[in-house]
Structure formats: structure tokens, C-alpha cells
Design an enzyme around this catalytic site. Structure first.
Site, PDB file in Angstrom:
ATOM      1  N   HIS A  66     -12.444   4.007  -0.817  1.00  0.00           N
ATOM      2  CA  HIS A  66     -12.447   3.153   0.383  1.00  0.00           C
ATOM      3  C   HIS A  66     -13.018   1.766   0.088  1.00  0.00           C
ATOM      4  CE1 HIS A  66     -12.411   6.884   3.238  1.00  0.00           C
ATOM      5  NE2 HIS A  66     -11.200   6.373   3.103  1.00  0.00           N
ATOM      6  N   GLU A  69      -7.726  -3.684   5.081  1.00  0.00           N
ATOM      7  CA  GLU A  69      -7.526  -3.594   3.633  1.00  0.00           C
ATOM      8  C   GLU A  69      -6.473  -4.598   3.154  1.00  0.00           C
ATOM      9  OE1 GLU A  69      -6.966   0.339   4.511  1.00  0.00           O
ATOM     10  OE2 GLU A  69      -8.722   1.088   3.449  1.00  0.00           O
ATOM     11  N   ASN A  73       0.885  -1.169   0.000  1.00  0.00           N
ATOM     12  CA  ASN A  73       0.000   0.000   0.000  1.00  0.00           C
ATOM     13  C   ASN A  73       0.922   1.219   0.000  1.00  0.00           C
ATOM     14  OD1 ASN A  73      -1.777   2.025   0.581  1.00  0.00           O
ATOM     15  ND2 ASN A  73      -2.775   0.979   2.304  1.00  0.00           N
ATOM     16  N   ARG A  97      -2.578  -2.007  -3.475  1.00  0.00           N
ATOM     17  CA  ARG A  97      -3.720  -1.120  -3.369  1.00  0.00           C
ATOM     18  C   ARG A  97      -3.558  -0.026  -4.418  1.00  0.00           C
ATOM     19  NH1 ARG A  97      -5.605   2.519   1.786  1.00  0.00           N
ATOM     20  NH2 ARG A  97      -7.575   3.148   0.861  1.00  0.00           N
ATOM     21  N   ARG A 111     -10.222  17.648   4.835  1.00  0.00           N
ATOM     22  CA  ARG A 111     -10.980  17.865   3.588  1.00  0.00           C
ATOM     23  C   ARG A 111     -12.383  18.372   3.893  1.00  0.00           C
ATOM     24  NH1 ARG A 111      -9.997  11.971   1.130  1.00  0.00           N
ATOM     25  NH2 ARG A 111      -8.319  11.693   2.632  1.00  0.00           N
TER      26      ARG A 111
END
Ligand code: ADP
Length: 395
Positions: A180, A378, A9, A92, A240
Site C-alpha cells: 500500500h 494512488e 494499474n 503500479r 484475508r
């Protein structure tokens, strides 16, 4: 000698990696990461239970890019790999565009297609691809598999997938891709084992971390999600904005002369809970601060998360389960309590003590809507995809 599966990742200044045994249960053997690539690199290697196996700072000149960072991680991993063979490496990749709806083996052609998607995710995709390049060099004979954060959402209906722009924009790729996805896949896989009845129902999955999004699922398929063309939309996040009236952007462009780079910096790095609090993007810091601004930032996060969950419940025609994951979803029990209690009208009844302990089930027995915590994993999702791919490729 057993085959191994490696997951990678690669972010802007970090690489996370995990090693799995390619046996049916896919046990994780060791995981590690380097943070601060190009600045002050630091390597940590851990056992699956979190025990630190190796931890040291590295001279910045030795780890200046993803290739050298991967080399340093692999050197630290070598004693754990022994003579075992890395048969496949799973990556990923944040963006699969409209084309990649499932994991895919990466050769030169796919690599070019992934590069063409860089403008859709300029902050993430180039780093993900640098990780693939580094792994192709380190393991030239291993299968490289790209696993996409957008793929899970490709089952959503057209009304969830498009914007109300002229149709030509959809055709050229201006769509609500959602993100996600690997986290959501891992949550659904865990739920299917732990609570299969819940997994089959109408669910809102809440991935609440520094980046935060929701996904509405029914029949185990994604129906709608809060992030859209980019990971900026939907919920307010650490730094954000989340959902914002595009009129605000037009105003700032006209009145302040902000250009694309200025807006990208404002919306991605200086907004969200950091912008509102003027203090931090970190929920723990904001909870401890107790200032009006810090509390206001947390209030905004709760209010907009509640509002978006309500919207997705309407999309699903009702709700059977609410599932929390991510650093905030798994740990921030105060915020979780406020969110669940505000949604009481949908039929979810908080178990105050279980929620305080962050138990796997945080609704009371008999609550019509079940609220659960399922840690996102993940790496496990990538390893599963990669192992399945490796099996299907075997002659
Ligand atoms: P990322 O999106 O970067 O992976 P994480 O999923 O790690 O982010 O989530 C980070 C957020 O989780 C931070 O806001 C952090 O404060 C919050 N968090 C982690 N542990 C706790 C805790 N025990 N209580 C409250 N918030 C927590």
C-alpha cells in the site's frame, strides 16, 4: 499539443488507467477501467469528477488478456487524447523487492529483474508486468516508469524489516516488505499540503479497504507497517486472515493435509470478514445484515485494528496524528468512530458530528492527537513520480 502522462494499474482481471496533462499541477483529464477481463468485460470511462463519459459491455472474446483490454481502453480514450503525445506511462507494481527503493524506468534489464520478483507476489506481480508489456507495445517511444507499493517502507529500521529467523533468510529476501506504499505516499503528499504540522509528526496511517494495513510514520519516513513479506499479514481484511499464528498453518498441514495451494486459498480468499461472517467481505453488507456473525466479524476488525494502532503508537513513542484512507477508512463512519473512541487513552477525542459527515478532520478542536480522513489517490502518486522521472530524463 501538450505532453500527456498515462498511469496504469493492472490487476488480475482489471486494468485502471488515468490520463494527466504533463503541466506543473498535473491535472487529471480522464480515467477509465475495464473489469472482468476474460469473463464479462465492462468498460467505464469517467471525467475527474466521476461523471460517466462512456460505459459499455465488451464481447469476452475481444478482451481476453491485458493487451487487448488496454487496446479497448485506449480506443475509448482516443477522443480525449486527440493529437497529444503520451510522453510517459507510470505503472503500479506491487513488489520492488529489496532492490527497488524508488521508481525506475523500465527497459529489458529492469523487466527481467521485476519478473524475478514474481514468486514474492504471485497473485499480483504477473498482472502488473502484463500491463507494462501491453503499454510498451502500445507506446513504444514513451518512457515506462515502474512505481512500487513496497518502496515507501524501505526506510523502516532493520527491526521492523526482518523476522526472527536465522539471518540468512533476511539476506535471501525473506523480509517485511510492506504494501500500500503508493496509497501512503499520496496520503503524505496531501497531508503536507493540508496540514504540514501534522505531516511532520508521529503518525499512524490507516489504509482500510478490502485490503487493509497500517503504517507508522515519523519525520515523514516509514518506521513500521502491519503487512509483511506478503499482503496477508497484520489487520484482518475482507477475505484475508491478517495476523495468524504460524502454528495454525502447521496444524492444518499436518492434520488436514493442506498443501501450499490449499493454504493460499484459505488465507487469501475464504478468511477475514467473509470467513468470520459466513456472509460477505463487504462492510456495508455486514452493517446492514445485523446477524451475530456479521457483527462478530465487524467487532474482530475493530478490535484488531485498535490493537495494531496501539502497537504502532508504542513503536513511535507516542502519537500526534491518525489518518484514515481506503473505502472503509473514508466512508465507514461507524467503524471509524469505534476505532477512534477506543484509542481515546492515547489523547484522540472524536468529533461525533464531523465523523458522521466524514469531514476531513474528525477529532474535536483541541484534541491532542488529530484524526483526519485523507482519500488515497494512488494514480496521482504514480503520475507525480512519472512526471518527475520524465523531467529528469529530458536532455
Ligand atoms: P479495495 O481494497 O478493493 O480497493 P476499497 O478501498 O474500495 O477496497 O474498500 C472497500 C470496502 O469499503 C468495502 O468493505 C466497502 O463495504 C467499504 N465501504 C465503501 N463505502 C462504504 C460506506 N459508505 N460505508 C461503509 N463501508 C463502506
Amino acid at each position: 499539443m501538450t505532453d500527456r502522462i498515462l498511469t496504469i494499474n493492472a490487476g488480475s482481471s482489471s486494468i485502471k488507467l488515468a490520463l494527466f496533462a504533463a503541466t506543473p499541477m498535473l491535472p487529471m483529464l480522464v480515467r477509465g477501467q475495464i473489469e472482468g477481463i476474460g469473463a464479462a468485460p465492462r468498460l467505464v470511462l469517467r471525467a475527474p469528477d466521476g461523471t460517466v463519459l462512456d460505459q459499455h459491455a465488451i464481447e469476452p472474446a475481444r478482451v481476453s488478456d491485458h493487451a487487448s483490454a488496454l487496446d479497448a481502453l485506449l480506443a475509448s480514450l482516443a477522443p480525449h487524447l486527440g493529437r497529444d503525445l503520451v510522453a510517459a506511462v507510470g505503472h503500479r507494481v506491487v513488489h520492488g523487492g529489496a532492490t527497488f527503493v524508488a521508481p525506475i524506468a523500465v527497459g529489458d534489464t529492469v523487466m527481467s529483474a521485476l519478473r524475478a520478483l514474481e514468486p514474492l507476489a504471485p497473485l499480483h506481480q504477473p498482472h502488473n508486468l502484463a500491463g507494462i508489456e501491453a503499454a510498451r507495445r502500445a507506446f513504444p517511444s514513451a518512457l515506462q516508469v515502474a512505481c512500487f507499493d513496497t518502496a515507501f517502507h524501505r526506510t523502516q529500521p532493520w527491526v521492523s524489516d526482518t523476522y526472527a529467523l536465522p539471518r540468512a533468510y533476511y539476506e535471501r529476501g525473506v523480509r517485511r516488505y510492506g504494501f500500500h506504499g503508493l496509497s501512503y505516499e499520496s496520503v503524505m503528499a496531501r497531508l503536507a499540503l493540508d496540514a504540514p504540522d501534522v505531516a511532520r509528526g508521529r503518525l499512524v496511517l490507516a489504509h482500510l479497504g478490502n485490503g487493509a494495513s497500517l503504517c507508522a510514520v515519523s519525520g515523514s519516513r516509514a518506521q513500521a507497517t502491519t503487512m509483511g513479506f506478503s499482503p496477508l499479514d497484520g489487520l484482518p481484511m475482507g477475505t484475508r486472515t491478517g495476523q495468524i499464528d504460524p502454528g495454525v498453518l502447521l496444524y492444518l498441514m499436518t492434520e488436514d493435509g493442506l498443501d501450499a495451494a490449499g493454504l493460499a486459498d484459505l488465507l487469501n480468499r475464504r478468511s477475514g470478514m467473509l470467513g468470520l461472517s459466513g456472509l460477505s467481505n463487504d462492510v456495508r453488507t455486514l452493517e446492514a445484515a445485523g446477524t451475530a456473525e456479521a457483527s462478530g466479524a465487524l467487532d474482530y476488525f475493530v478490535a484488531h485494528t485498535v490493537r495494531e494502532i496501539g502497537g504502532l503508537a508504542a513503536t513511535l513513542g507516542g502519537l500526534d496524528g491518525l489518518v484514515f484512507s481506503g473505502g472503509i477508512g473514508e466512508n465507514a463512519w461507524r467503524l471509524r468512530a469505534r476505532i477512534v473512541e477506543a484509542l481515546g487513552f492515547l489523547g484522540v477525542d472524536l468529533d461525533v458530528a464531523a465523523n458522521r459527515r466524514s469531514d476531513p478532520v474528525v477529532s474535536i478542536p483541541g484534541s491532542r492527537v488529530v484524526a483526519r480522513i485523507v482519500p488515497a489517490d494512488e494514480e496521482a502518486a504514480i503520475a507525480r513520480h512519472t512526471a518527475a522521472f520524465a523531467r529528469s530524463e529530458r536532455p
